[in-house]
Scaffold this motif. Structure first.
Motif, PDB file in Angstrom:
ATOM      1  N   ASP A   1       0.869  -1.179   0.000  1.00  0.00           N
ATOM      2  CA  ASP A   1       0.000   0.000   0.000  1.00  0.00           C
ATOM      3  C   ASP A   1       0.908   1.232   0.000  1.00  0.00           C
ATOM      4  O   ASP A   1       1.002   1.958   0.987  1.00  0.00           O
ATOM      5  CB  ASP A   1      -0.897  -0.033   1.239  1.00  0.00           C
ATOM      6  CG  ASP A   1      -1.826   1.169   1.325  1.00  0.00           C
ATOM      7  OD1 ASP A   1      -1.966   1.883   0.311  1.00  0.00           O
ATOM      8  OD2 ASP A   1      -2.385   1.408   2.419  1.00  0.00           O
TER       9      ASP A   1
ATOM     10  N   GLU B   1      -2.773  -2.089  -3.088  1.00  0.00           N
ATOM     11  CA  GLU B   1      -3.735  -1.005  -2.916  1.00  0.00           C
ATOM     12  C   GLU B   1      -3.185   0.227  -3.621  1.00  0.00           C
ATOM     13  O   GLU B   1      -2.052   0.637  -3.368  1.00  0.00           O
ATOM     14  CB  GLU B   1      -3.970  -0.712  -1.436  1.00  0.00           C
ATOM     15  CG  GLU B   1      -5.057   0.328  -1.189  1.00  0.00           C
ATOM     16  CD  GLU B   1      -5.389   0.480   0.288  1.00  0.00           C
ATOM     17  OE1 GLU B   1      -5.705   1.606   0.700  1.00  0.00           O
ATOM     18  OE2 GLU B   1      -5.325  -0.530   1.026  1.00  0.00           O
TER      19      GLU B   1
ATOM     20  N   VAL C   1     -10.005   4.280  -4.113  1.00  0.00           N
ATOM     21  CA  VAL C   1      -9.000   3.224  -4.020  1.00  0.00           C
ATOM     22  C   VAL C   1      -9.413   2.001  -4.836  1.00  0.00           C
ATOM     23  O   VAL C   1     -10.583   1.624  -4.871  1.00  0.00           O
ATOM     24  CB  VAL C   1      -8.796   2.819  -2.533  1.00  0.00           C
ATOM     25  CG1 VAL C   1      -7.998   1.538  -2.410  1.00  0.00           C
ATOM     26  CG2 VAL C   1      -8.114   3.943  -1.768  1.00  0.00           C
TER      27      VAL C   1
ATOM     28  N   GLU D   1      -4.378   4.031  -6.104  1.00  0.00           N
ATOM     29  CA  GLU D   1      -5.455   4.950  -6.456  1.00  0.00           C
ATOM     30  C   GLU D   1      -6.252   4.407  -7.648  1.00  0.00           C
ATOM     31  O   GLU D   1      -5.700   3.799  -8.564  1.00  0.00           O
ATOM     32  CB  GLU D   1      -4.919   6.356  -6.751  1.00  0.00           C
ATOM     33  CG  GLU D   1      -3.978   6.461  -7.926  1.00  0.00           C
ATOM     34  CD  GLU D   1      -2.520   6.303  -7.557  1.00  0.00           C
ATOM     35  OE1 GLU D   1      -1.671   6.929  -8.211  1.00  0.00           O
ATOM     36  OE2 GLU D   1      -2.227   5.520  -6.630  1.00  0.00           O
TER      37      GLU D   1
END
Length: 204
Positions: free
Chosen positions: A132, A162, A187, A164
């Motif tokens: 992430d 993870e 997300v 955008e």
């Protein structure tokens, strides 16, 4: 800036709550740090439902640790070891203090730049990896390449990504297969599974 306001700004920006396992309901402090973006409760609940049968006894790597929520959730649900990499010294220090109290030597927190750290050949392969990274910095693809090339992944490792929602499609290792993918707010989050390179060669 008045002393009290400065103290508040340098203090906590909030808390995250562990949502399952032995530490369910426990709240973890999140330090103020520009760009720190804890994974939401909604996303974590979905992710750890996906991983519920994989976590007991697993070795986990949280490569951009941030709040430590993913690592703590993993330990709460039975992971045997978690290695956390965090570039910001103050955040790494707080994570080390917090997780030492909660998990003892099951958690290791390193104040390290993830890409630099992963450039070395791994001495241990991880069953689960959480990725992430900070948004818009182009960190995901090179991190995935290093994980695969430098031996950081167990043969059938699962990798959580993870990123955008508007990010371009990522070029990931050919032997990674998409298992799950969803979107929440801004997300996009995904779960991949690695197949060994030798297995791919044998099947071709």
């Amino acid at each position: 800036m008045p002393k009290r306001q400065k103290s508040l700004k340098q203090g906590l920006q909030g808390q995250v709550r562990i949502i399952g396992g032995d530490w369910r309901g426990r709240k973890l402090p999140v330090p103020f740090c520009e760009g720190l973006r804890p994974t939401s409760d909604r996303v974590r609940e979905t992710l750890f439902n996906w991983l519920q049968f994989d976590l007991p006894g697993s070795r986990c790597l949280d490569a951009f640790a941030g709040s430590g929520a993913l690592a703590a959730e993993s330990l709460s649900r039975g992971a045997s070891q978690v290695l956390l990499l965090e570039k910001e010294p103050r955040v790494a220090k707080q994570l080390r203090e917090l997780l030492t109290e909660l998990a003892g030597d099951q958690a290791q927190v390193l104040n390290a730049d993830t890409l630099q750290y992963l450039e070395q050949e791994s001495k241990e392969a991880f069953d689960l990896v959480f990725l992430d990274p900070p948004f818009t910095q182009g960190l995901l693809e090179p991190t995935c390449r290093l994980l695969e090339d430098q031996g950081w992944l167990a043969e059938s490792a699962k990798i959580y990504l993870e990123i955008e929602k508007q990010a371009p499609v990522q070029q990931l290792p050919d032997n990674w297969s998409l298992l799950k993918e969803k979107e929440a707010g801004e997300v996009r989050y995904s779960l991949y599974q690695r197949a060994s390179v030798n297995a791919n060669i044998s099947a071709s």
